[in-house]
Design an enzyme around this catalytic site. Structure first.
Site, PDB file in Angstrom:
ATOM      1  N   ASP A   1      62.092 -28.270  82.621  1.00  0.00           N
ATOM      2  CA  ASP A   1      61.267 -29.177  81.815  1.00  0.00           C
ATOM      3  C   ASP A   1      61.606 -29.080  80.329  1.00  0.00           C
ATOM      4  O   ASP A   1      61.684 -30.086  79.636  1.00  0.00           O
ATOM      5  CB  ASP A   1      59.788 -28.869  82.039  1.00  0.00           C
ATOM      6  CG  ASP A   1      58.897 -29.780  81.228  1.00  0.00           C
ATOM      7  OD1 ASP A   1      59.010 -31.016  81.385  1.00  0.00           O
ATOM      8  OD2 ASP A   1      58.088 -29.275  80.434  1.00  0.00           O
TER       9      ASP A   1
ATOM     10  N   GLU B   1      54.555 -14.137  95.851  1.00  0.00           N
ATOM     11  CA  GLU B   1      54.185 -14.182  94.432  1.00  0.00           C
ATOM     12  C   GLU B   1      55.423 -14.079  93.544  1.00  0.00           C
ATOM     13  O   GLU B   1      55.551 -14.812  92.553  1.00  0.00           O
ATOM     14  CB  GLU B   1      53.188 -13.067  94.099  1.00  0.00           C
ATOM     15  CG  GLU B   1      51.803 -13.282  94.648  1.00  0.00           C
ATOM     16  CD  GLU B   1      51.633 -12.973  96.133  1.00  0.00           C
ATOM     17  OE1 GLU B   1      50.541 -13.211  96.663  1.00  0.00           O
ATOM     18  OE2 GLU B   1      52.599 -12.514  96.790  1.00  0.00           O
TER      19      GLU B   1
END
Length: 142
Positions: A113, A99
């Site tokens: 991005d 995780e």
């Protein structure tokens, strides 16, 4: 998935790191000055990382769904590198290393991005587990 029904809940922590490297000081300055066209890189990437941590079991077939009881995402800028550190904690039967590493990778991908319109040479150079505690073994790779 591995059978964990026999295990007892214990405090499990994991700290992971990802590194995003940009190609110029102008990119770092744009991040700091909140001048990146897509928005606040650190705030948006933190939100993406929190979702990444929570959604880990939805994407990795052998990963157990577990209660995430704490997540912290921090950043450190060193020259042209942004060091991302993700800490995850739970009181459960299995660890949170995956995780934490998934969260770090999502933070790094979100940064990529957001930065690609202003810097075509952004790189994600490293994702790794720094430390973990709880369970059978404690690990410190930092």
């Amino acid at each position: 998935m591995v059978d964990i029904t026999h295990k007892k809940n214990t405090l499990r922590t994991a700290v992971s790191q990802a590194i995003v490297e940009v190609s110029s000081a102008e990119t770092i300055n744009a991040i700091k000055a909140l001048k990146v066209p897509k928005g606040d890189v650190f705030a948006m990437s933190k939100a993406a990382g929190l979702l990444g941590v929570k959604k880990t079991a939805d994407l990795l077939p052998d990963c157990h769904p577990l209660p995430i009881e704490f997540t912290d995402i921090s950043y450190e800028i060193e020259g042209l590198q942004i060091k991302i550190e993700v800490t995850v904690k739970t009181n459960y039967k299995t660890g949170v290393e995956v995780e934490a590493m998934h969260g770090a990778s999502i933070v790094a991908l979100n940064m990529y991005d957001m930065l690609k319109p202003i810097d075509k040479a952004v790189e994600i150079s490293r994702i790794k587990l720094l430390r973990k505690t709880g369970g059978k073994s404690d690990i410190d790779n930092s």
